[in-house]
Design a protein around this motif. Structure first.
Motif, PDB file in Angstrom:
ATOM      1  N   ASP A  33      40.614  24.468  47.643  1.00 54.03           N
ATOM      2  CA  ASP A  33      39.290  23.883  47.521  1.00 54.03           C
ATOM      3  C   ASP A  33      38.268  24.963  47.199  1.00 54.03           C
ATOM      4  O   ASP A  33      38.255  26.023  47.830  1.00 54.03           O
ATOM      5  CB  ASP A  33      38.911  23.170  48.822  1.00 54.03           C
ATOM      6  CG  ASP A  33      37.557  22.512  48.734  1.00 54.03           C
ATOM      7  OD1 ASP A  33      37.435  21.503  48.026  1.00 54.03           O
ATOM      8  OD2 ASP A  33      36.616  23.017  49.357  1.00 54.03           O
ATOM      9  N   HIS A 370      35.423  20.119  39.272  1.00 58.49           N
ATOM     10  CA  HIS A 370      36.856  19.943  39.505  1.00 58.49           C
ATOM     11  C   HIS A 370      37.396  18.975  38.473  1.00 58.49           C
ATOM     12  O   HIS A 370      36.947  17.831  38.372  1.00 58.49           O
ATOM     13  CB  HIS A 370      37.107  19.401  40.914  1.00 58.49           C
ATOM     14  CG  HIS A 370      38.561  19.119  41.194  1.00 58.49           C
ATOM     15  ND1 HIS A 370      39.120  17.859  41.077  1.00 58.49           N
ATOM     16  CD2 HIS A 370      39.567  19.940  41.573  1.00 58.49           C
ATOM     17  CE1 HIS A 370      40.397  17.919  41.378  1.00 58.49           C
ATOM     18  NE2 HIS A 370      40.699  19.154  41.680  1.00 58.49           N
ATOM     19  N   THR A 375      42.916  15.735  45.456  1.00 54.53           N
ATOM     20  CA  THR A 375      42.753  17.023  46.136  1.00 54.53           C
ATOM     21  C   THR A 375      43.956  17.930  45.934  1.00 54.53           C
ATOM     22  O   THR A 375      43.885  19.122  46.219  1.00 54.53           O
ATOM     23  CB  THR A 375      42.558  16.797  47.645  1.00 54.53           C
ATOM     24  OG1 THR A 375      43.694  16.094  48.160  1.00 54.53           O
ATOM     25  CG2 THR A 375      41.310  15.970  47.917  1.00 54.53           C
TER      26      THR A 375
END
Length: 419
Positions: A33, A370, A375
């Protein structure tokens, strides 16, 4: 940064190798992340400049958050802590293109019945103004099970949050990763309308106001209320366990989110899957005595801006783990009401007196996006305003940005506009 002869710079892979060398996750090739890496980078710089605020570039990112909690008695408590970014929820109900969205969903439903797929060009995504995200952050929220020392009982209080100081550089994280149907984590497919210049002056918090009365120090009987050992909501735990998570991990998720709900517990769980003790049973031993608290851990929490009394409570409740203790403080705002009225209005220590303050007007200078659907996969790219024009940084490829995807950011970096 390119291979042009004479060009100066550090290749991204070399930079990552140096910064992440001692980190078990960032030194790997697994998906990470960007916000967590930002945290890690800040920590490394802080460690290299202990106590030297003038040479520490991270000082310009710090600011003081002030939380105001009001119980039904009308009395209030204030708590302050330092941070270097704001996390903003995305209120989809504030989308500005609701009619187009409704028409798109009707069309998609009809095409699904016919076994057809919508093309990428036909997809309509919600457009939410950044102003709505900021308003959601500073708006009031209920705090259930708040122990009011004025009422000498638990009640539901209202918490509002503001900024005591405005940093030189403001970092905003958009909360794009949420829980979807079946409690499967997903990425919100949404556009954020971000202006080049923002003004957050209305978000300034000015502390105790004339006519406000602070919550008393302790309970009406004169004894300070001791927080009970937290107990996990079995309904939340069982739902998480049915999905396939370890039972003990589910208990910890419920406890560390104050039993706020399934989505909150799931988010916590997904961000702590790498904790070495995540699947270990919760200790049922008595809480450690005050003199067994590690002083170094206590001072670390105090350096974060938490009151010493609250820091001790947090370390007791978390078994001495600093990370869980920090989360305990944020998830137990009622603990702040048990400290003295004086400290509740000034929990920021003298060490933080170097934190800058100034105008609430900012200009966008960079953002990180992103590219991916979840994720667990994807790629990050950065856009930076350099010498008056936007430049894209994609690994070692650097080029002028032609069609700026400003509405697709995950992290936004703003610089204060001098008065």
């Amino acid at each position: 940064m390119g291979n042009l002869q004479g060009q100066e710079g550090i290749r991204p892979r070399m930079f990552k190798s140096v910064i992440a060398a001692s980190h078990p996750e960032f030194s790997s090739m697994r998906q990470q992340d960007a916000l967590e890496f930002y945290h890690h980078l800040i920590d490394k710089v802080e460690q290299a400049n202990p106590g030297n605020h003038e040479l520490n570039p991270c000082t310009g990112f710090k600011f003081i958050i002030e939380e105001r909690v009001q119980c039904p008695s009308g009395k209030v408590s204030y708590n302050q802590h330092c941070d270097n970014f704001l996390t903003l929820s995305i209120p989809l109900h504030e989308a500005t293109n609701k009619e187009q969205l409704e028409a798109f969903h009707e069309k998609k439903a009809a095409m699904d019945l016919d076994g057809k797929e919508v093309s990428k060009e036909e997809i309509v995504r919600p457009r939410v103004p950044l102003e709505a995200c900021l308003a959601s952050f500073s708006g009031g929220e209920e705090v259930p099970e708040f122990y009011s020392t004025a009422l000498n009982s638990k009640t539901t209080a209202i918490k509002t949050t503001g900024l005591k100081t405005f940093p030189d550089y403001l970092v905003l994280q958009m909360r794009k990763f949420v829980m979807g149907e079946g409690w499967v984590p997903k990425k919100l497919d949404v556009y954020i309308d971000v202006p080049d210049i923002i003004d957050i002056s209305h978000m300034r918090s000015n502390g105790v106001q004339p006519g406000e009365e602070l919550l008393p120090e302790g309970a009406s009987c004169g004894n300070k209320a001791e927080p009970a050992r937290p107990v996990a909501d079995e309904d939340i735990v069982s739902q998480l366990a049915n999905i396939g998570f370890n039972y003990f991990a589910c208990q910890k998720a419920a406890i560390n989110t104050s039993n706020a709900g399934l989505e909150e517990a799931m988010n916590w769980l997904l961000s702590h899957t790498q904790d070495p003790d995540i699947n270990e049973p919760i200790s049922q031993d008595p809480m450690p005595a005050e003199d067994t608290i590690d002083e170094a851990s206590l001072q670390t929490l105090v350096s974060f801006g938490f009151p010493e009394d609250v820091s001790r409570m947090a370390l007791k409740a978390s078994g001495g783990n600093i990370e869980r203790a920090t989360e305990w403080v944020f998830s137990h705002p009622e603990a702040s009401s048990s400290v003295s009225a004086d400290s509740s209005t000034n929990n920021v220590k003298d060490d933080d007196s170097h934190i800058s303050d100034g105008s609430g007007r900012y200009k966008l200078m960079a953002f990180v996006s992103h590219m991916g659907t979840s994720t667990h996969c994807g790629h990050y790219v950065a856009h930076i305003l350099k010498d008056g024009r936007w430049t894209i940084f994609n690994d070692n490829k650097v080029a002028a940005s032609v069609d700026l995807p400003k509405d697709m950011g995950y992290l936004y970096f703003f610089q204060r506009i001098s008065s």
